[in-house]
Every structure is written in C-alpha cells, then in structure tokens.
Design a protein around this motif. Structure first.
Motif, PDB file in Angstrom:
ATOM      1  N   TRP A 105      44.284   9.272  93.424  1.00  0.00           N
ATOM      2  CA  TRP A 105      45.714   8.808  92.883  1.00  0.00           C
ATOM      3  C   TRP A 105      47.025   8.319  93.238  1.00  0.00           C
ATOM      4  CZ3 TRP A 105      45.725   9.323  87.678  1.00  0.00           C
ATOM      5  CH2 TRP A 105      47.399   9.086  86.654  1.00  0.00           C
ATOM      6  N   GLY A 106      46.937   9.266  94.875  1.00  0.00           N
ATOM      7  CA  GLY A 106      48.127   9.553  95.616  1.00  0.00           C
ATOM      8  C   GLY A 106      48.140   7.798  96.458  1.00  0.00           C
ATOM      9  N   LEU A 107      46.644   8.118  96.952  1.00  0.00           N
ATOM     10  CA  LEU A 107      46.799   6.981  97.569  1.00  0.00           C
ATOM     11  C   LEU A 107      47.104   5.226  97.317  1.00  0.00           C
ATOM     12  CD1 LEU A 107      43.940   7.676  99.667  1.00  0.00           C
ATOM     13  CD2 LEU A 107      46.231   7.870 100.550  1.00  0.00           C
ATOM     14  N   GLY A 108      46.902   5.377  95.768  1.00  0.00           N
ATOM     15  CA  GLY A 108      47.553   4.317  95.178  1.00  0.00           C
ATOM     16  C   GLY A 108      46.006   3.349  94.437  1.00  0.00           C
ATOM     17  N   LEU A 109      44.485   3.773  94.759  1.00  0.00           N
ATOM     18  CA  LEU A 109      43.225   3.445  95.174  1.00  0.00           C
ATOM     19  C   LEU A 109      43.348   3.681  93.323  1.00  0.00           C
ATOM     20  CD1 LEU A 109      40.647   2.660  96.052  1.00  0.00           C
ATOM     21  CD2 LEU A 109      40.321   5.092  96.528  1.00  0.00           C
TER      22      LEU A 109
END
Length: 182
Positions: free
Chosen positions: A108-112
């Motif tokens: 989620w934090g990496l934008g995946l």
C-alpha cells in the motif's frame, strides 16, 4: 541344425547361472551384505593367489589435513538451550497474519495497491463484475504460483519483501467493491 545343448554349453550355462547371469540365475543378494568382499570376476582362486602385488603401498602425505582438524562453526550451546526453553510470544497463526499484513501495508505504501485496484476497477467497469473478480483471482494465483512459491525459502527479510506483491494483490481483491464503482 540341432537345438540340443552339448556338454560344453551346459557347463557354461551352469557357470553363468552361478555368477548371476541369465533368466535362470538366482536373484542377487539383498543389500544387507554390502560390506562383504566381492569375488574377482572370471578369475579362478588359483590364478588370484599366484599373481604378485607389484604396486607398493602409497606413501603417506605429510601435509594432508585430517578430517577433524578444521573447526566447524556452530551455534553456542547456551543459545540453543535458551531457544528451546523460551516459549513463543505469539502463536504461529498470529505471526503469519502479521507477516502478511505488514507485507500488504508495504505494498500500500509503495503504491502497488493503487495499481492492482485500478486494474480491477477498470476491468469490472468495462467487462462486468465477474470479469473483475476473475482477473483478481487469476492474477493472485499466478503471483502465488510463479513468484511467491519460489521465494518462500529465501532469507526471511528477502522472503518478506518478495511476499509484498501477493499480499497486495489479495488486499486489492478483498477491498474491491464493485457496487461502489458506480
């Protein structure tokens, strides 16, 4: 042509049978006597004793390391004893849940997550809800089979990083709400 066997043929047949050759030969001995010395093939006992041993024994090598010479690294005994006595603070299922939840959070934090959610939403809007669900399930199974299954045995930190795509795909599939897209 005669098909009767002569005395020489019968004698050779018996010799071969005794040596375990041919369909009439007894089965080979079990592996229990693997340590027993094997007879020399095709040598009589008299011939084997008459031949002198011309090769001298191999000289001992001076600087050859003995098997027990080099130390083998090992975990200290105190560490092993403490690890065996210490109870697990978390159950295995709780630990697995935290492992997967933290990997999904990292995705989620990496934008995946946004990329997976966009693909599901786009497929669901253009092709229908069933196609969106099928895309999510197939993508999850492909990631699990071709990526995650092959990375589980890696060092734990790297295996956790390799779990991020699968955990994020499952999170996107679980949070995708087809009714909210309209």
């Amino acid at each position: 042509m005669s098909h009767e066997q002569g005395a020489d043929e019968l004698q050779i047949k018996e010799i071969l049978k005794a040596r375990g050759v041919g369909p009439d030969a007894p089965p080979p001995p079990l592996a229990e006597d693997w340590w027993a010395p094997k007879p020399e093939p095709f040598l009589d006992e008299d011939e084997a004793e008459d031949e002198p041993d011309d090769e001298p024994p191999a000289p001992a090598r001076r600087f050859e390391a003995q098997p027990g010479y080099w130390p083998r690294p090992h975990m200290p005994a105190a560490v092993d004893r403490l690890r065996d006595r210490a109870p697990a603070a978390l159950s295995d299922r709780t630990r697995a849940g935290l492992y997967n939840a933290s990997a999904a959070g990292a995705g989620w934090g990496l934008g995946l997550y946004d990329q997976f959610a966009w693909a599901l939403r786009d497929c669901g809007q253009s092709q229908g809800t069933g196609a969106g669900i099928a895309l999510g399930v197939i993508a999850t199974l492909l990631i699990a089979n071709f990526w995650d299954r092959r990375t589980r045995h890696w060092w734990p930190g790297i295996a956790w990083a390799a779990r991020i795509p699968l955990a994020t795909a499952l999170l996107a599939l679980a949070l995708w709400a087809p009714a909210a897209a309209h």
